[in-house]
Design a protein around this motif. Structure first.
Motif, mmCIF file in Angstrom:
data_model
loop_
_atom_site.group_PDB
_atom_site.id
_atom_site.type_symbol
_atom_site.label_atom_id
_atom_site.label_comp_id
_atom_site.label_asym_id
_atom_site.label_seq_id
_atom_site.Cartn_x
_atom_site.Cartn_y
_atom_site.Cartn_z
ATOM 1 N N TYR A 257 0.669 -1.332 0.092
ATOM 2 C CA TYR A 257 -0.126 0.328 0.143
ATOM 3 C C TYR A 257 0.681 0.914 0.099
ATOM 4 C CZ TYR A 257 -3.791 -3.536 1.327
ATOM 5 O OH TYR A 257 -4.458 -3.677 1.523
ATOM 6 N N PHE A 258 1.929 1.612 0.204
ATOM 7 C CA PHE A 258 3.085 1.764 0.601
ATOM 8 C C PHE A 258 4.219 2.747 -0.592
ATOM 9 C CE2 PHE A 258 0.160 2.728 4.258
ATOM 10 C CZ PHE A 258 0.221 3.974 4.491
ATOM 11 N N LEU A 259 5.006 3.553 -0.305
ATOM 12 C CA LEU A 259 5.872 3.331 -1.603
ATOM 13 C C LEU A 259 6.834 4.679 -0.039
ATOM 14 C CD1 LEU A 259 4.468 4.965 -4.705
ATOM 15 C CD2 LEU A 259 5.481 2.641 -4.361
ATOM 16 N N LEU A 260 8.373 3.923 -0.480
ATOM 17 C CA LEU A 260 9.170 4.764 -0.074
ATOM 18 C C LEU A 260 10.166 5.403 -0.618
ATOM 19 C CD1 LEU A 260 10.457 6.642 2.586
ATOM 20 C CD2 LEU A 260 12.047 4.949 2.417
ATOM 21 N N LEU A 261 9.690 6.392 -1.907
ATOM 22 C CA LEU A 261 10.650 7.323 -2.984
ATOM 23 C C LEU A 261 11.846 8.122 -2.581
ATOM 24 C CD1 LEU A 261 8.260 7.346 -5.181
ATOM 25 C CD2 LEU A 261 9.295 5.028 -4.805
ATOM 26 N N MET A 262 13.788 8.114 -3.602
ATOM 27 C CA MET A 262 13.988 8.845 -3.107
ATOM 28 C C MET A 262 14.334 9.336 -4.475
ATOM 29 S SD MET A 262 17.918 7.773 -1.290
ATOM 30 C CE MET A 262 19.176 8.983 -0.478
ATOM 31 N N ILE A 263 13.853 10.628 -4.981
ATOM 32 C CA ILE A 263 13.642 10.647 -5.944
ATOM 33 C C ILE A 263 15.269 12.395 -5.780
ATOM 34 C CG2 ILE A 263 12.538 12.686 -7.535
ATOM 35 C CD1 ILE A 263 10.205 11.869 -5.615
ATOM 36 N N SER A 264 15.692 12.267 -6.869
ATOM 37 C CA SER A 264 16.994 13.551 -7.175
ATOM 38 C C SER A 264 16.231 14.721 -7.641
ATOM 39 C CB SER A 264 17.622 13.057 -7.855
ATOM 40 O OG SER A 264 16.969 12.665 -9.537
ATOM 41 N N GLU A 265 16.952 16.007 -7.134
ATOM 42 C CA GLU A 265 16.690 16.814 -7.513
ATOM 43 C C GLU A 265 18.331 17.430 -8.058
ATOM 44 O OE1 GLU A 265 15.790 19.487 -3.398
ATOM 45 O OE2 GLU A 265 14.513 18.225 -3.140
ATOM 46 N N LYS A 301 24.160 16.753 -2.877
ATOM 47 C CA LYS A 301 23.780 16.539 -3.742
ATOM 48 C C LYS A 301 22.345 16.414 -2.571
ATOM 49 C CE LYS A 301 25.577 15.745 -7.181
ATOM 50 N NZ LYS A 301 25.405 16.638 -8.164
ATOM 51 N N SER A 302 20.532 16.610 -3.069
ATOM 52 C CA SER A 302 19.422 16.748 -2.670
ATOM 53 C C SER A 302 18.433 16.182 -3.288
ATOM 54 C CB SER A 302 19.320 17.783 -2.616
ATOM 55 O OG SER A 302 19.572 18.979 -1.681
ATOM 56 N N PHE A 303 17.274 15.283 -2.231
ATOM 57 C CA PHE A 303 16.695 13.689 -2.554
ATOM 58 C C PHE A 303 15.421 14.521 -2.186
ATOM 59 C CE2 PHE A 303 20.393 12.030 -3.212
ATOM 60 C CZ PHE A 303 20.421 10.898 -4.077
ATOM 61 N N THR A 304 14.383 14.734 -2.810
ATOM 62 C CA THR A 304 12.658 14.686 -2.330
ATOM 63 C C THR A 304 12.751 13.287 -1.894
ATOM 64 O OG1 THR A 304 12.539 16.400 -3.330
ATOM 65 C CG2 THR A 304 10.712 15.170 -2.935
ATOM 66 N N VAL A 305 12.530 13.080 -0.400
ATOM 67 C CA VAL A 305 10.940 11.706 -0.399
ATOM 68 C C VAL A 305 10.160 11.735 -0.655
ATOM 69 C CG1 VAL A 305 12.007 10.021 1.678
ATOM 70 C CG2 VAL A 305 13.742 11.109 0.590
ATOM 71 N N TYR A 306 9.480 10.763 -0.938
ATOM 72 C CA TYR A 306 8.106 11.174 -0.671
ATOM 73 C C TYR A 306 8.137 9.338 0.317
ATOM 74 C CZ TYR A 306 3.645 9.273 -1.495
ATOM 75 O OH TYR A 306 2.197 8.993 -1.443
ATOM 76 N N ALA A 307 7.373 9.205 1.594
ATOM 77 C CA ALA A 307 6.236 8.243 1.981
ATOM 78 C C ALA A 307 4.835 8.723 1.904
ATOM 79 C CB ALA A 307 7.229 8.617 3.722
ATOM 80 N N GLY A 308 4.501 7.734 1.551
ATOM 81 C CA GLY A 308 2.986 7.666 1.158
ATOM 82 C C GLY A 308 2.678 6.801 0.599
#
Length: 548
Positions: A257-265, A301-308
């Protein structure tokens, strides 16, 4: 051809074709090491990433401050409640506020912490490094925390920072890495890359032995979403690590049901690597090329992290590259959303998703009733025409073209469409697959009970297990209703049709045995409603038949 024979053929083909095409997980491509693919990067780094066989396994040395004590720090936003530990600079608890669900879950050999580590070799990625047990220095505010420590590598000293920044009302947060050359000479990285990754496991806690509750590595490479495979694919040997070269936008992990994504900026990784061992975690890392940091300079380096949740609207608004991670087939998605919307609305009135499913089944049957009525009467008339069809077969047994012509003339005179019985089924199939998608992917239906032994509509209704074999009740009830439906619908049949009718319920029993109980309940209800409708049609008596 008898109605049930047509239904059997169509249903079997539809189930297997759609299953294979829309629900089969793609096999990942494999490649041992990433190469720097862009010419600008090649010119900047001057050397490509070192091949696996020549990888330098030089370990980092850590120089922690002796005055640092182990501490726990909390950050609370409207979306998350996050607890940190400076031992390893990790997230030890991550509560998704919308549903009060804990996403940090340990399992088997996976630690489960949201650690967001940085590794300096493939060997470290597989086995970990000393940073996991290091007490990091830290400073924090109400919305951010900085972990930092001093290290040395290849004789050069540097400071490593890991910075977490949160927003009050966002379903994501930011993680930034800084490598600051604090030594007296240029800092060299022997393998010319670092690997960053989010975690090796993802909640919520559930029975992970069930096939519906499995996790997988996910990553976005060369503008496509890919999923990792444990223990090798059908055409590849098992290995500890798998990976692929290419332009990487994000890496992560997917639970049911969930995702943990590490998205490069504002940059792309140049390769991906993931843990392919069985009975371990699902860590998925991104290669970031790095060769030398000059004295006093900073590499960051920066990342946007989606947890949802697997919510396509939120994902597409966050970053168009993450939209496919919602894991919903585009063909089924609109119908799935409609079915889920209906179930939620009904549930808001009756307060139980099981009863909502019952009401939805009745409503869908009512909507399709005019079509079902015509097709049922048509099939009933076809049964009445059976003696005449048999006479034609005997009369024109050596003239197949003439037999077809006379048969179609008979159908036309009696206003019978031999394929008319298939249409209601064909119209129901999209709802069937949409409901399946909702039950396996929508957390709204997770742990939704019905009555008696049915405790979770998203899982099989297992009441007992014998040596690992689950005993499920609803598929048995569904099979019985299928047999009875065939009996009241088809009349007397013989030969190949009879054999097909006899085996079809068994085939369905095999297909439905381990499916979510909500799906089996829906199919059973459709059977029962069709039985009632057929009994009504049968009591109306035979239709007038025009002879040849």
């Amino acid at each position: 051809m008898d109605k049930k024979m047509i239904l059997a053929i169509i249903l079997s083909l539809l189930i297997w074709v759609v299953w294979l095409n829309y629900f089969k997980k793609p096999e990942p491509k494999t490649a041992p090491e990433p190469n720097v693919s862009q010419k600008e990067q090649i010119e900047k780094e001057k050397e490509r990433v070192i091949p696996k066989s020549n990888e330098v396994k030089e370990q980092i040395s850590i120089h922690p401050s002796r005055s640092v004590k182990e501490r726990n720090i909390s950050i609370v936003t409207n979306k998350y409640i996050v607890n940190f530990s400076n031992k390893g600079g990790i997230i030890t608890s991550f509560v998704f506020n919308d549903r009060k669900i804990e996403l940090v879950v340990s399992n088997s050999n996976a630690k489960g912490f949201f650690d967001f580590p940085i590794h300096f070799s493939r060997d470290e990625f597989l086995k970990g490094n000393a940073l996991e047990d290091t007490l990091w220095n830290h400073s924090s505010t109400t919305r951010s925390i900085i972990f930092y420590t001093s290290l040395s590598l290849s004789g050069g000293r540097f400071r490593l920072e890991k910075i977490f920044t949160f927003n009050d009302d966002k379903y994501f947060f930011n993680v930034e890495y800084k490598i600051i050359n604090t030594g007296k000479k240029d800092l060299s990285f022997p393998n010319r890359f670092v690997i960053v990754s989010p975690s090796d496991f993802l909640g919520p806690a559930m029975d992970f032995s069930n096939t519906y509750n499995t996790l997988t590595s996910v990553y976005y490479i060369n503008d496509e979403l890919e999923k990792g495979t444990k223990g090798g694919g059908f055409f590849s040997k098992s290995s500890d690590l798998e990976g692929e070269d290419g332009k990487v936008g994000w890496t992560g992990i997917m639970s049911r049901y969930f995702l943990l994504l590490m998205i490069s900026e504002n940059f792309n990784g140049n390769g991906v690597i993931y843990d392919a061992r069985n009975n371990t975690g699902f860590r998925t890392g991104m290669y970031i090329p790095i060769s030398t940091i000059k004295r006093g300079e900073v590499f960051k380096k920066s990342f946007t992290v989606y947890a949802g949740e697997k919510n396509k609207d939120i994902l597409s608004a966050l970053d168009e590259r993450t939209e496919d991670a919602a894991d919903v087939n585009s063909f089924i998605e609109p119908i799935r959303d409609f079915v889920l919307w209906c179930l939620k609305k009904i549930n808001s009135v009756v307060g139980n998703f099981g009863w909502a499913l019952v009401i939805f089944s009745i409503l869908s049957k009512i909507v399709l009733l005019p079509l079902t009525q015509r097709s049922t009467e048509s099939m009933k008339k076809m049964q009445s025409l059976a003696p005449q069809i048999n006479e034609l077969k005997e009369k024109y047994k050596d003239k197949p073209n003439e037999l077809n012509k006379k048969t179609m003339e008979l159908y036309k005179k009696n206003k019978v469409n031999p394929l008319g019985g298939c249409l209601p089924l064909l119209l129901q199939m999209p709802f069937f697959f949409a409901l399946y998608s909702a039950l396996i992917n929508s957390i709204d239906l997770w742990q939704a009970p019905f009555i008696l032994w049915i405790k979770d509509l998203s899982m099989p209704d297992t009441v007992y297990a014998i040596k690992g074999f689950n005993i499920n009740i609803l598929p048995l009830i569904m099979t019985a209703t299928t047999f009875f439906q065939q009996k009241v619908s088809s009349g007397e049949v013989a030969g190949q049709q009879q054999k097909m009718m006899m085996f079809m319920p068994i085939i369905l029993l095999f297909i439905f045995w381990s499916m979510p109980s909500g799906l089996v309940l829906y199919w059973t209800l459709q059977n029962l409603l069709q039985i009632l409708h057929q009994v009504y049609i049968n009591k109306r008596g035979k239709n007038d038949v025009i002879t040849t």
